[in-house]
Design an enzyme around this catalytic site. Structure first.
Site, PDB file in Angstrom:
ATOM      1  N   GLU A  20       2.880 -60.241  20.106  1.00 50.72           N
ATOM      2  CA  GLU A  20       1.544 -59.708  19.900  1.00 50.72           C
ATOM      3  C   GLU A  20       1.117 -60.254  21.361  1.00 50.72           C
ATOM      4  O   GLU A  20      -0.221 -60.224  21.567  1.00 50.72           O
ATOM      5  CB  GLU A  20       1.198 -60.308  18.795  1.00 50.72           C
TER       6      GLU A  20
ATOM      7  N   ASP B 156      -2.502 -75.118   9.416  1.00 52.44           N
ATOM      8  CA  ASP B 156      -2.920 -74.134   9.807  1.00 52.44           C
ATOM      9  C   ASP B 156      -1.976 -72.847   8.983  1.00 52.44           C
ATOM     10  O   ASP B 156      -0.819 -73.172   8.291  1.00 52.44           O
ATOM     11  CB  ASP B 156      -2.772 -73.525  11.393  1.00 52.44           C
TER      12      ASP B 156
ATOM     13  N   HIS C  84       2.310 -72.921  18.058  1.00 48.73           N
ATOM     14  CA  HIS C  84       3.735 -71.660  18.217  1.00 48.73           C
ATOM     15  C   HIS C  84       4.631 -71.989  19.233  1.00 48.73           C
ATOM     16  O   HIS C  84       5.898 -71.570  19.458  1.00 48.73           O
ATOM     17  CB  HIS C  84       3.642 -70.766  18.364  1.00 48.73           C
TER      18      HIS C  84
ATOM     19  N   ASP D 172      -7.228 -70.375   9.652  1.00 49.36           N
ATOM     20  CA  ASP D 172      -6.340 -69.047   9.324  1.00 49.36           C
ATOM     21  C   ASP D 172      -5.987 -68.698   7.311  1.00 49.36           C
ATOM     22  O   ASP D 172      -5.281 -68.012   6.412  1.00 49.36           O
ATOM     23  CB  ASP D 172      -5.967 -67.995   9.728  1.00 49.36           C
TER      24      ASP D 172
ATOM     25  N   HIS E  20       0.281 -70.249   9.109  1.00 47.94           N
ATOM     26  CA  HIS E  20       1.004 -70.428   9.856  1.00 47.94           C
ATOM     27  C   HIS E  20       2.312 -71.477  10.233  1.00 47.94           C
ATOM     28  O   HIS E  20       1.476 -72.630  10.872  1.00 47.94           O
ATOM     29  CB  HIS E  20       0.680 -69.366  11.838  1.00 47.94           C
TER      30      HIS E  20
ATOM     31  N   TYR F  21      -9.092 -66.799  12.009  1.00 47.44           N
ATOM     32  CA  TYR F  21      -9.861 -64.923  12.637  1.00 47.44           C
ATOM     33  C   TYR F  21     -10.446 -64.494  12.032  1.00 47.44           C
ATOM     34  O   TYR F  21     -10.749 -63.711  12.257  1.00 47.44           O
ATOM     35  CB  TYR F  21      -8.441 -64.978  12.708  1.00 47.44           C
TER      36      TYR F  21
HETATM   37  N1  LIG Z   1      -0.427 -59.195  14.185  1.00 42.56           N
HETATM   38  C1  LIG Z   1      -0.286 -59.491  13.063  1.00 42.56           C
HETATM   39  C2  LIG Z   1       0.445 -60.755  13.481  1.00 42.56           C
HETATM   40  C3  LIG Z   1       0.471 -61.793  14.130  1.00 42.56           C
HETATM   41  N2  LIG Z   1       1.262 -62.349  14.978  1.00 42.56           N
HETATM   42  C4  LIG Z   1       0.368 -63.831  15.709  1.00 42.56           C
HETATM   43  C5  LIG Z   1       0.251 -64.528  14.971  1.00 42.56           C
HETATM   44  C6  LIG Z   1      -0.281 -66.192  15.090  1.00 42.56           C
HETATM   45  C7  LIG Z   1      -1.556 -66.485  14.572  1.00 42.56           C
HETATM   46  C8  LIG Z   1      -1.466 -67.660  16.267  1.00 42.56           C
HETATM   47  S1  LIG Z   1      -2.262 -69.363  14.465  1.00 42.56           S
HETATM   48 ZN   LIG Z   2      -2.612 -69.657  12.611  1.00 43.81          ZN
END
Ligand SMILES: NCCCNCCCCCS
Ligand SMILES: [Zn+2]
Length: 343
Positions: free
Chosen positions: A118, A196, A160, A285, A198, A324
């Protein structure tokens, strides 16, 4: 609380992100920080300070040399290969393949260093990533010089990014660099708290076998959320790092009550471990309207979260990560900072 920020972030704005089989406008886009800047101004924060050049010694100490060389040269090599588009990984070292041997071919090298498709790279990505880590470093220096806290308004984000991997919109691990700088300044025990949505796979990976930096993360369960392949509760560190990683994976629909329980547990672990300084990977997020996440925090919850973090009483550097829901990212980010300041 002083904020550090570089306009050079604008050099990184790919035209597309691969999402659900479509190319969409990247969720991680320049306007995110404009909303944060506007909110900081609205709430009376001092104007952000632009950082100087990054201190590359500490970046090189944490990231693999071949990886950094790749990031710096990728665009030119990609163009030299005759590709018309932006850099997007398409071939990955999958199971039972040669995962430790980087190819010579740039298309292969991109897949070798990427953890997901992505995240596109452009001709300005490297410069933007350097300016982002420079903001984080300036925030660390402010705290090392006596400030209670400082905020690196970092874009692109970093949590990440592993020592030799990019993805999830991240290239250089800003929070890991800040933690290492605290160690270099003489702190024996440093903690990174990643709130976060994620999992901070890159930060965990960098410190997983180290007993001097504690990593705690609250995130969407890997069974259901990116980065999918790390972030389970049974990942606790290895070797000297055993017991210095703690993960709090949570299920879709998790609301603030359960999320705050995990936060309190993480803070208690950080306190019990004896952290002298704190780095917060500040992604917002976990917000209920975030387009790529599935927790249900509301904006006032971020004030309370900031207050709970502040009550730990540690010198703290905040590094901007994700968030986001563009219209709310400013309010939610600054809510954490204001809650922290109120503690
Ligand atoms: N296309 C949706 C999947 C998102 N993949 C990356 C998410 C990264 C978040 C960073 S905080
Ligand atoms: Zn994130």
């Amino acid at each position: 609380m002083q904020v550090f920020f570089s306009e050079e972030h604008r050099r990184h704005f790919p035209q597309a992100e691969l999402n659900g089989g479509e190319f969409v406008t990247p969720f991680e886009r320049p306007s995110r920080v404009e909303y944060v800047l506007a909110r900081l101004n609205e709430r009376g924060f001092a104007p952000p300070v632009a950082p100087g050049a990054p201190d590359m010694a500490v970046v090189r100490g944490l990231h693999d040399a071949g990886y950094l060389e790749f990031l710096e040269a990728a665009w030119d090599e990609w163009k030299a290969e005759g590709f018309a588009g932006e850099i997007i990984a398409a071939s990955f070292p999958a199971r039972r393949m040669q995962i430790a041997r980087p190819p010579r071919n740039i298309d292969g090298k991109v897949g070798y260093y990427a953890l997901a498709s992505e995240t596109a790279m452009t001709g300005g990505t490297w410069t933007a990533a350097l300016s982002s880590v420079a903001s984080a470093q300036a925030a660390q220096r402010a705290v090392a010089s006596g400030a209670r806290a400082a905020f690196g308004l970092c874009r692109p984000p970093g949590h990440h990014a592993a020592s030799d991997m990019y993805g999830g919109y991240c290239f250089i691990n800003n929070a890991a660099v800040v933690a290492q700088m605290f160690r270099n300044d003489g702190a024996d025990r440093v903690a990174v708290l990643d709130i976060d949505f994620h999992h901070g796979n890159g930060t965990q990976d960098i410190f997983f076998d180290r007993g001097d930096v504690f990593f705690a993360s609250l995130h969407g369960a890997p069974e259901d959320a990116f980065p999918y392949f790390l972030g389970y509760a049974d990942e606790v560190g290895i070797g000297a790092g055993e017991g210095a990683t703690v993960n709090y994976p949570m299920l879709p629909g998790t609301g603030y009550a359960a999320w705050a329980e995990a936060l309190d547990a993480a803070l208690a672990r950080i306190k019990a471990w004896g952290a002298e300084t704190l780095v917060v990977s500040l992604g917002v997020d976990a917000y209920k309207d975030d387009p790529i996440s599935f927790f249900k925090l509301d904006s006032p919850d971020f004030i309370d979260a900031g207050r709970r973090i502040g009550r730990l009483g540690l010198p703290t550097v905040f590094c901007m990560e994700g968030g986001y829901a563009i219209e709310a990212v400013g309010i939610n980010t600054v809510n954490v900072l204001e809650g922290f300041n109120d503690a």
